[in-house]
Design a protein around this motif. Structure first.
Motif, short mmCIF file in Angstrom:
data_model
loop_
_atom_site.label_atom_id
_atom_site.label_comp_id
_atom_site.label_asym_id
_atom_site.label_seq_id
_atom_site.Cartn_x
_atom_site.Cartn_y
_atom_site.Cartn_z
N VAL A 20 0.86 -1.19 0.00
CA VAL A 20 0.00 0.00 0.00
C VAL A 20 0.89 1.23 0.00
N VAL A 21 0.52 2.23 -0.79
CA VAL A 21 1.28 3.48 -0.82
C VAL A 21 0.32 4.61 -0.44
N ILE A 22 0.74 5.43 0.51
CA ILE A 22 -0.15 6.47 1.03
C ILE A 22 0.55 7.82 1.07
N GLY A 23 -0.15 8.84 0.63
CA GLY A 23 0.31 10.22 0.77
C GLY A 23 -0.85 11.04 1.33
N LEU A 24 -0.54 11.98 2.19
CA LEU A 24 -1.63 12.72 2.85
C LEU A 24 -1.59 14.21 2.56
N GLU A 25 -2.77 14.80 2.48
CA GLU A 25 -2.89 16.25 2.44
C GLU A 25 -3.65 16.64 3.71
N VAL A 26 -2.93 17.21 4.66
CA VAL A 26 -3.54 17.51 5.95
C VAL A 26 -3.92 18.99 6.02
N ILE A 134 7.96 16.10 3.20
CA ILE A 134 6.89 17.08 3.08
C ILE A 134 7.08 17.75 1.72
N GLU A 135 6.03 17.78 0.93
CA GLU A 135 6.14 18.36 -0.40
C GLU A 135 5.99 19.88 -0.33
N ARG A 136 5.03 20.33 0.47
CA ARG A 136 4.75 21.76 0.56
C ARG A 136 3.79 22.06 1.69
N ILE A 169 -0.92 20.89 4.43
CA ILE A 169 0.41 20.28 4.49
C ILE A 169 0.37 19.00 3.64
N VAL A 170 1.16 18.98 2.58
CA VAL A 170 1.11 17.86 1.63
C VAL A 170 2.34 16.97 1.82
N SER A 171 2.10 15.70 2.07
CA SER A 171 3.24 14.77 2.24
C SER A 171 3.59 14.11 0.92
N ARG A 172 4.77 13.57 0.86
CA ARG A 172 5.16 12.68 -0.24
C ARG A 172 4.47 11.34 -0.02
N PRO A 173 4.33 10.54 -1.07
CA PRO A 173 3.69 9.22 -0.88
C PRO A 173 4.65 8.25 -0.19
N ASP A 174 5.01 8.55 1.05
CA ASP A 174 6.08 7.83 1.75
C ASP A 174 5.59 6.83 2.78
N VAL A 211 -6.82 11.58 2.20
CA VAL A 211 -5.93 10.42 2.22
C VAL A 211 -5.81 9.82 0.82
N ASN A 212 -4.61 9.82 0.26
CA ASN A 212 -4.38 9.25 -1.07
C ASN A 212 -3.83 7.83 -0.94
N VAL A 213 -4.51 6.90 -1.58
CA VAL A 213 -4.14 5.49 -1.44
C VAL A 213 -3.97 4.84 -2.81
N SER A 214 -2.88 4.10 -2.98
CA SER A 214 -2.75 3.24 -4.15
C SER A 214 -2.11 1.93 -3.69
N VAL A 215 -2.17 0.92 -4.56
CA VAL A 215 -1.49 -0.34 -4.23
C VAL A 215 -0.62 -0.74 -5.40
N PRO A 221 6.07 -0.20 -10.20
CA PRO A 221 5.81 1.24 -10.32
C PRO A 221 4.59 1.63 -9.47
N LEU A 222 4.49 2.92 -9.15
CA LEU A 222 3.36 3.40 -8.35
C LEU A 222 2.05 3.13 -9.06
N GLY A 223 1.05 2.71 -8.30
CA GLY A 223 -0.27 2.45 -8.87
C GLY A 223 -1.08 3.73 -8.96
N THR A 224 -2.25 3.62 -9.60
CA THR A 224 -3.16 4.76 -9.67
C THR A 224 -3.79 4.95 -8.30
N ARG A 225 -3.87 6.23 -7.87
CA ARG A 225 -4.36 6.48 -6.51
C ARG A 225 -5.80 6.95 -6.50
N CYS A 226 -6.45 6.74 -5.37
CA CYS A 226 -7.73 7.36 -5.09
C CYS A 226 -7.54 8.26 -3.88
N SER A 277 -15.25 11.25 -10.20
CA SER A 277 -14.10 10.62 -10.84
C SER A 277 -13.24 11.72 -11.45
N LYS A 278 -12.00 11.38 -11.75
CA LYS A 278 -11.07 12.40 -12.27
C LYS A 278 -11.53 12.90 -13.65
N GLU A 279 -12.34 12.06 -14.36
CA GLU A 279 -12.81 12.49 -15.69
C GLU A 279 -13.64 13.77 -15.59
P1 ADP Z 1 -3.07 16.56 -6.73
O1 ADP Z 1 -2.52 17.93 -6.69
O2 ADP Z 1 -3.77 16.22 -7.98
O3 ADP Z 1 -3.90 16.22 -5.54
P2 ADP Z 1 -0.41 15.58 -6.06
O4 ADP Z 1 0.58 14.99 -6.98
O5 ADP Z 1 -0.11 16.90 -5.49
O6 ADP Z 1 -1.82 15.55 -6.74
O7 ADP Z 1 -0.56 14.55 -4.86
C1 ADP Z 1 -1.43 14.75 -3.84
C2 ADP Z 1 -1.14 13.71 -2.77
O8 ADP Z 1 -1.19 12.39 -3.32
C3 ADP Z 1 0.23 13.83 -2.14
O9 ADP Z 1 0.08 13.71 -0.74
C4 ADP Z 1 1.01 12.66 -2.69
O10 ADP Z 1 1.93 12.17 -1.75
C5 ADP Z 1 -0.07 11.64 -2.93
N1 ADP Z 1 0.24 10.69 -4.00
C6 ADP Z 1 0.75 10.95 -5.21
N2 ADP Z 1 0.86 9.83 -5.94
C7 ADP Z 1 0.42 8.80 -5.16
C8 ADP Z 1 0.28 7.40 -5.34
N3 ADP Z 1 0.60 6.79 -6.48
N4 ADP Z 1 -0.23 6.67 -4.31
C9 ADP Z 1 -0.57 7.26 -3.16
N5 ADP Z 1 -0.46 8.57 -2.94
C10 ADP Z 1 0.02 9.35 -3.92
#
Ligand code: ADP
Ligand code: MG
Length: 489
Positions: A20-26, A134-136, A169-174, A211-215, A221-226, A277-279
């Motif tokens: 599971v890969v997670i990145g957060l926007e708090v 932290i991305e930004r 506060i935007v995290s990296r998908p770490d 909460v951004n989640v992909s698997v 490679p990184l999966g598509t996130r929701c 959806s993103k569309e």
């Molecule tokens: P957007 O601006 O469209 O929301 P960003 O690239 O800024 O997209 O990413 C937003 C959040 O999604 C960040 O916290 C990042 O860490 C996380 N993120 C990006 N790619 C993935 C992924 N493949 N899986 C999980 N989280 C991700």
């Protein structure tokens, strides 16, 4: 440390293991009494639309004026996240229509945020740790609130939150597990609370996470996130991620693909469902807000702010370990709240620090947690706890009796010394009295005496009996010495 954790965090599906890969926007609400651009008051619990100025209501011709205090809090937070502070940042309009957004746009920072890249260290429950990039961090205004469930035929709008200052506060998908994501938010909350820049009270909505989640297959490679919007408690963050990861794995294992979309977490069912959806993603048509000049900060001002930063949790933890000889675990527990560490340090003055830490963490915090409290409303002051530990140190009471004294400390306002006096809990060090008790136990158990003479390990049984006979008040060392002597072992 990351790699071992990643391995143990894998989820097993029908086709093998998944990561599971997670990145957060708090979103963290700035602890400010006034809004970001209007000066209107901010307050939890005000009546509907009581905290609304013409600016927040989007009246034509109103001009936003930046709140310097909020800018300062964003800088402080950026410094606390070991992040780059940008001396030049800009505000943009994010355009969309919604009844609770009367301006027709949200003022945010898109291209040039006030804070850039940073990194924080996050501790897990088991004491291991990992780093999250932290991305930004950018400043933006909150929207109002639409209330759909007060009337079957109408939606009500409350603009009290409109214009409240948020730090996104935007995290990296770490992060690689639901628990790691929650641990990250906890650490972030601890940091902003130390800094005083956000109350971090998720129940009141002043901290919430997208909460951004992909698997993916491990190493792939990184999966598509929701993105799951607006999750507002630690346990919901965990549940939402666990559900969402499972959902994605099932789709992929059935040969399907993940559509990038925004989802909502349903608290009642524990499921996530599609919001959009993103569309049909909005084109927000971001453009620089013509009413606001670029924000230019002087480096000297940033340095002034840096000088006022408190000791932050990582530094405090290192100091508690170095100065008091605490374990990483104990120090970690104490620094999760500034007030806990303050309590510990106040109590530990001149006392056995390890003992103070044990009593604070195991007994006091344990008891407080059981009753839904924390150290801020402890019925036992640091001074009274220290008083009890002093009695353990000088042999007045044993650790066992101390448990009883602790109960009295909890329930009364008396000092430990008063309690010991009142309830006759003083440790018996008078060897004559102990000897008498030993003799009685031995006289009643001649067979055991014979056995113990042959097998010295059995002496422990007598210690237990004598302690029991003296109501736990005998000094265990004295009891032991006398028994050994009498058995001749
Ligand atoms: P957007 O601006 O469209 O929301 P960003 O690239 O800024 O997209 O990413 C937003 C959040 O999604 C960040 O916290 C990042 O860490 C996380 N993120 C990006 N790619 C993935 C992924 N493949 N899986 C999980 N989280 C991700
Ligand atoms: Mg996003």
């Amino acid at each position: 440390m990351n790699t071992t954790a990643e391995k143990s965090n894998l989820i097993t599906g029908n086709t093998g293991e998944w990561e599971v890969v997670i990145g957060l926007e708090v979103h963290a609400q700035v602890a400010s009494n006034a809004k970001l651009f209007s000066g209107a008051p901010v307050g939890f619990g005000a009546g509907p639309n009581e905290n609304v100025s013409f600016i927040d209501a989007g009246m034509p011709g109103m001009l936003p004026v930046i709140n310097k205090f909020c800018v300062e809090q964003a800088v402080r937070t950026g410094l606390g996240l070991n992040a780059q502070i940008h001396t030049r940042s800009t505000f943009d309009r994010k355009n969309y229509f919604y009844p609770d957004l009367p301006q027709g746009y949200q003022i945010s920072q898109f291209k040039n945020p006030i804070v850039g890249e940073g990194e924080i260290e996050v501790e897990r429950e088991d004491g291991s740790s990992f780093k999250v990039g932290i991305e930004r961090l950018h400043l933006e205004q909150d929207a109002g609130k639409s209330i759909h469930d007060m009337d079957p035929n109408a939606t009500y709008v409350d603009l009290n939150r409109s214009g409240v200052a948020l730090m996104e506060i935007v995290s990296r998908p770490d992060m690689r597990s639901a628990l790691d994501a929650a641990a990250f938010v906890k650490k972030l909350r601890t940091i902003v609370r130390y800094l005083g820049t956000c109350d971090g009270d998720m129940e009141k909505g002043n901290m919430r996470a997208d909460v951004n989640v992909s698997v993916r297959k491990p190493g792939g490679p990184l999966g598509t996130r929701c993105e799951i919007k607006n999750v507002n408690s630690m346990s919901y963050i965990v549940k939402a991620i666990e559900y969402e990861a499972r959902r994605q794995i099932e789709i992929l294992e059935d040969g399907g693909q993940i559509d990038q979309e925004t989802r909502l977490f349903n608290v009642a069912s524990g499921e996530t469902r599609t919001m959009r959806s993103k569309e049909d993603a909005h084109d927000y048509r971001y453009f620089p807000d013509p009413d606001l000049l670029p924000l230019e900060l002087e480096q000297a001002w940033i340095e002034e702010i840096r000088k006022t930063l408190p000791e932050l949790p990582d530094a405090k933890k290192a100091r508690l370990m170095a100065d008091y000889g605490l374990s990483a675990y104990d120090a970690g527990v104490l620094v999760t709240k500034g007030a806990r560490a303050d309590y510990f340090e106040a109590a530990a003055k001149g006392r056995d620090a390890k003992l103070i830490a044990n009593w604070t963490i195991n007994d006091l915090l344990g008891r407080l947690a059981k009753e839904g409290h924390d150290i801020d409303d402890s019925p036992i002051s640091a001074e009274r706890l220290a008083g009890m530990v002093a009695l353990i140190e000088d042999g007045t009471i044993s650790s066992k009796i101390a448990k009883e004294v602790f109960e009295h400390l909890w329930a009364s306002e008396n000092t430990a010394a008063e309690i010991v006096e009142k309830h006759g809990l003083k440790q018996v060090t008078d060897t004559g009295a102990i000897e008498k008790a030993v003799d009685e136990v031995m006289a009643a158990n001649p067979d055991k005496v014979e056995q113990a003479k042959a097998k010295p390990q059995l002496a422990g049984w007598f210690v237990g009996q004598v302690m029991k006979a003296t109501g736990g008040k005998a000094n265990p060392k004295a009891v032991n010495d006398i028994i050994q002597k009498k058995l001749g072992v």
